[in-house]
Design a protein around this motif. Structure first.
Motif, mmCIF file in Angstrom:
data_model
loop_
_atom_site.group_PDB
_atom_site.id
_atom_site.type_symbol
_atom_site.label_atom_id
_atom_site.label_comp_id
_atom_site.label_asym_id
_atom_site.label_seq_id
_atom_site.Cartn_x
_atom_site.Cartn_y
_atom_site.Cartn_z
ATOM 1 N N UNK A 258 -71.199 -13.894 -14.321
ATOM 2 C CA UNK A 258 -70.270 -13.436 -15.362
ATOM 3 C C UNK A 258 -70.739 -13.893 -16.750
ATOM 4 N N UNK A 259 -71.186 -15.138 -16.835
ATOM 5 C CA UNK A 259 -71.695 -15.644 -18.121
ATOM 6 C C UNK A 259 -72.953 -14.882 -18.511
ATOM 7 N N UNK B 171 -73.771 -11.841 -17.731
ATOM 8 C CA UNK B 171 -73.477 -10.458 -18.136
ATOM 9 C C UNK B 171 -73.054 -10.380 -19.602
ATOM 10 N N UNK B 172 -72.428 -11.446 -20.103
ATOM 11 C CA UNK B 172 -71.961 -11.440 -21.496
ATOM 12 C C UNK B 172 -73.026 -11.958 -22.461
ATOM 13 N N UNK B 173 -74.223 -12.257 -21.947
ATOM 14 C CA UNK B 173 -75.297 -12.787 -22.797
ATOM 15 C C UNK B 173 -76.238 -11.655 -23.217
ATOM 16 N N UNK B 174 -76.898 -11.825 -24.370
ATOM 17 C CA UNK B 174 -77.741 -10.725 -24.876
ATOM 18 C C UNK B 174 -79.115 -10.605 -24.226
ATOM 19 N N UNK B 175 -79.449 -11.475 -23.287
ATOM 20 C CA UNK B 175 -80.793 -11.451 -22.680
ATOM 21 C C UNK B 175 -81.059 -10.086 -22.045
ATOM 22 N N UNK B 176 -82.280 -9.590 -22.190
ATOM 23 C CA UNK B 176 -82.633 -8.264 -21.675
ATOM 24 C C UNK B 176 -82.432 -8.189 -20.156
ATOM 25 N N UNK C 163 -84.787 -9.890 -17.139
ATOM 26 C CA UNK C 163 -84.223 -10.803 -16.136
ATOM 27 C C UNK C 163 -84.440 -10.238 -14.732
ATOM 28 N N UNK D 134 -86.710 -12.193 -11.917
ATOM 29 C CA UNK D 134 -86.137 -12.619 -10.630
ATOM 30 C C UNK D 134 -86.790 -11.880 -9.459
ATOM 31 N N UNK E 12 -81.340 0.997 -20.067
ATOM 32 C CA UNK E 12 -80.308 -0.035 -19.930
ATOM 33 C C UNK E 12 -80.117 -0.331 -18.448
ATOM 34 N N UNK F 59 -71.032 -3.983 -14.286
ATOM 35 C CA UNK F 59 -70.386 -2.680 -14.433
ATOM 36 C C UNK F 59 -70.522 -2.085 -15.829
ATOM 37 N N UNK F 60 -70.584 -2.940 -16.847
ATOM 38 C CA UNK F 60 -70.674 -2.381 -18.198
ATOM 39 C C UNK F 60 -72.108 -2.158 -18.620
ATOM 40 N N UNK F 61 -73.032 -2.592 -17.829
ATOM 41 C CA UNK F 61 -74.440 -2.462 -18.196
ATOM 42 C C UNK F 61 -75.004 -3.781 -18.601
ATOM 43 N N UNK G 226 -65.210 -9.315 -23.585
ATOM 44 C CA UNK G 226 -66.473 -10.059 -23.426
ATOM 45 C C UNK G 226 -67.642 -9.127 -23.095
ATOM 46 N N UNK H 15 -73.857 -3.276 -28.116
ATOM 47 C CA UNK H 15 -73.423 -4.269 -27.123
ATOM 48 C C UNK H 15 -74.291 -5.530 -27.214
ATOM 49 N N UNK I 35 -73.058 -9.265 -28.195
ATOM 50 C CA UNK I 35 -73.292 -10.407 -27.304
ATOM 51 C C UNK I 35 -74.002 -11.560 -28.011
ATOM 52 N N UNK J 152 -80.485 -17.586 -21.960
ATOM 53 C CA UNK J 152 -79.890 -16.250 -21.796
ATOM 54 C C UNK J 152 -79.364 -15.721 -23.131
ATOM 55 N N UNK K 70 -80.919 -15.985 -25.744
ATOM 56 C CA UNK K 70 -82.141 -15.660 -26.486
ATOM 57 C C UNK K 70 -82.493 -16.673 -27.569
#
Lengths: 273, 285
Positions: free
Chosen positions: A146-147, A149-154, A158, A162, A266, A271-273, B48, B71, B75, B103, B105
């Motif tokens: 969840x954290x 998903x709210x971060x701007x990392x590509x 990622x 992984x 993207x 769910x939001x991308x 969020x 988006x 973020x 994360x 960046x």
């Protein structure tokens, strides 16, 4: 109490870091005890340089020593930030890997007894690494999903980090199991290109669906297509030369598509991308 | 407005979690109050950028989160503490916050470590920075969650039930931290604890069954209950809710009988009234 003081030239050279080692050591020892000289040197000190040194010292002392997987990755030339992301991949944890190894060991043992199980093991072999990729992004296994998903990392970066990490660890485990199979050793490698092709296909699908769903779609299609032919003894259909070329093409095509669209696609990690 | 939500609707299967919700939030602390399952978490996940609404429009920090580029920009300026914030329990506090910083960046290692140290200090975790998260208490872990949300000094802070599971002293400390965080930025938080909302929020929205039942200030909500709370020696049949207080007097909330001894209402009284009267819907400017 000290009775002598550093002369202005010695102070200047020491402050600028150009004093010879003997003078520097002597000045350093003296400065520890002499308030007058400490006051005198203060005006010569380059505060930015001191701050930079202090930062470096604090960082070295304060930042924890990386874990052994991170240190190992660093030795292999992986950047420290990437190593931290790899270390946080849920499906690289001991219990998960032990689970895969255990299931494979049982399957290899069963394949010694029954030839049909040997064929099924070939069908199932690519599913281990694929499952590792899927569960690396599963909500239940990734505690920080969840954290993240709210971060701007590509998302694509990622996903690739992984995936590469999961494949690098799980493929050797499955390959070792393959070498323990009875019969020809080509079987031990026959599943590698299908695994590469299926993984790339799943990665491409993540532009439309989450990794768990994408892997589910690809794995279901693989099982539905290969199981009947493998059970009928026609391993060539799924693992023969023609099939290997097909999976190589899928892997290369998928990889090229991801490379070309890396700045525009993207990836749907959630769910939001 | 930092957060502007219009007509947001979200369903999970046959369950409507959010039903045409409007919300505005600017600088300061805005609280979402409501029982479990009222839709607070769904709305916070939308704010969020973790979830997209089925219908309705959302603007965050002047941008549209349905557009991929916007988006990402949002973020970069957002901090988020989920309700069930998970941790890699084998990581130390420093390693975990550093992981989230990656994360977010923050690429320069030294600058990132400085920022990690800053938020660890802000949340009072400096003494346990090198401890593994699995060795920490629930309250300390919640602080770790807040620390990662504060990384990069975000303009918009989204906190889902930040004080849940904390003991009274920890809650007080958390309130202080959130109140401090709310100075100069927008904080949107959820809670089902009226005391937290009363203590922290400049504006509140009360949720019930996926809809907003009230928006306004805590004082405006409390004023809704004026003349509807009374003390008595026994539970009143006319009361919507009644309970015996520590001094042996019954506190009754509802329509008072004639001659009842009216007492000043609290935010909790007003909240109970609002929840108990399904047709009531109040919006203040």
């Amino acid at each position: 109490m000290t009775v002598w003081h550093l002369d202005p030239e010695a102070i200047r050279r020491y402050a600028q870091g150009i004093a010879p080692p003997g003078l520097a050591a002597s000045a350093e020892a003296h400065l520890m005890k002499c308030v007058t000289c400490r006051d005198a040197i203060a005006s010569h000190v380059d505060t930015r340089r001191v701050e930079a040194i202090w930062h470096e010292v604090v960082d070295r002392v304060d930042a924890p020593r990386p874990s052994w997987p991170e240190r190992m990755l660093a030795r292999l030339g992986v950047g420290e930030a990437t190593a931290r992301l790899v270390a946080a991949t849920p499906t690289l944890r001991g219990p998960w890997l032990l689970g895969i190894a255990g299931v494979l060991a049982l399957s290899v043992w069963a394949a010694q007894v029954d030839e049909r199980l040997l064929r099924m093991l070939l069908v199932a072999a690519p599913l281990g690494p694929l499952a590792g990729v899927a569960f690396a992004f599963a909500g239940g296994l990734d505690p920080t999903r969840e954290i993240g998903l709210a971060a701007p990392y590509s998302g694509l970066r990622l996903l690739l980090i992984r995936t590469a990490a999961v494949l690098a660890v799980t493929v050797p485990i499955v390959a070792a199991a393959g070498l323990a199979l009875p019969g020809s050793h080509w079987l031990a490698a026959a599943w590698l290109l299908p695994t590469a092709g299926l993984t790339c296909a799943a990665l491409v699908l993540t532009a439309r669906m989450t990794p768990v769903v994408a892997v589910g779609v690809v794995a279901t299609a693989w099982v539905l297509v290969t199981t009947p032919t493998a059970m009928a003894g026609h391993l060539d259909v799924a693992f023969g030369v023609g099939a290997q070329i097909f999976w190589l093409a899928v892997a290369v095509g998928g990889g090229l598509w991801l490379a070309v669209t890396r700045n525009t696609v993207t990836i749907k990690l959630g769910r939001s991308g | 407005m930092t957060v502007r939500v219009r007509g947001a609707t979200k369903s999970f299967g046959r369950t409507t979690a959010l039903d045409s919700v409007d919300l505005d939030a600017g600088q300061g602390v805005t609280g979402l109050l409501g029982p479990n399952g009222a839709g607070k978490t769904t709305l916070l996940r939308i704010i969020a950028t973790v979830l997209a609404p089925d219908r309705g429009t959302v603007r965050l920090l002047g941008r549209d989160p349905s557009r991929p580029d916007d988006r990402t920009r949002i973020r970069e300026r957002l901090g988020y503490l989920p309700q069930d914030a998970g941790f890699h329990r084998g990581f130390t506090v420093f390693e975990f916050v550093d992981y989230v910083a990656i994360l977010k960046q923050m690429t320069d290692r030294r600058a990132r470590h400085d920022e990690v140290r800053r938020v660890i200090g802000l949340t009072g975790l400096a003494s346990v920075s090198a401890k593994r998260i699995r060795a920490l208490s629930g309250g300390m872990r919640r602080r770790v969650g807040l620390a990662q949300a504060l990384l990069g000094d975000p303009e918009l802070l989204v906190l889902d039930e930040p004080t849940v599971g904390l003991d009274p002293e920890q809650r007080l400390r958390f309130r202080e931290m959130i109140s401090h965080a709310g100075e100069g930025r927008t904080v949107v938080l959820s809670s089902h604890q009226t005391e937290d909302i009363a203590a922290l929020c400049t504006r509140i929205a009360v949720f019930h069954q996926g809809r907003v039942r009230f928006t306004g200030t805590p004082n405006e909500l409390t004023a809704q209950a004026a003349g509807r709370v009374w003390a008595g020696t026994q539970r009143s049949a006319a009361a919507l809710a009644a309970w015996r207080t520590g001094d042996g007097v019954y506190r009754n909330v509802g329509d008072p009988p004639a001659g009842a001894e009216l007492i000043p209402p609290t935010l909790e009284d007003a909240y109970l009234l609002l929840m108990g009267e399904p047709d009531l819907e109040v919006t203040h400017s």
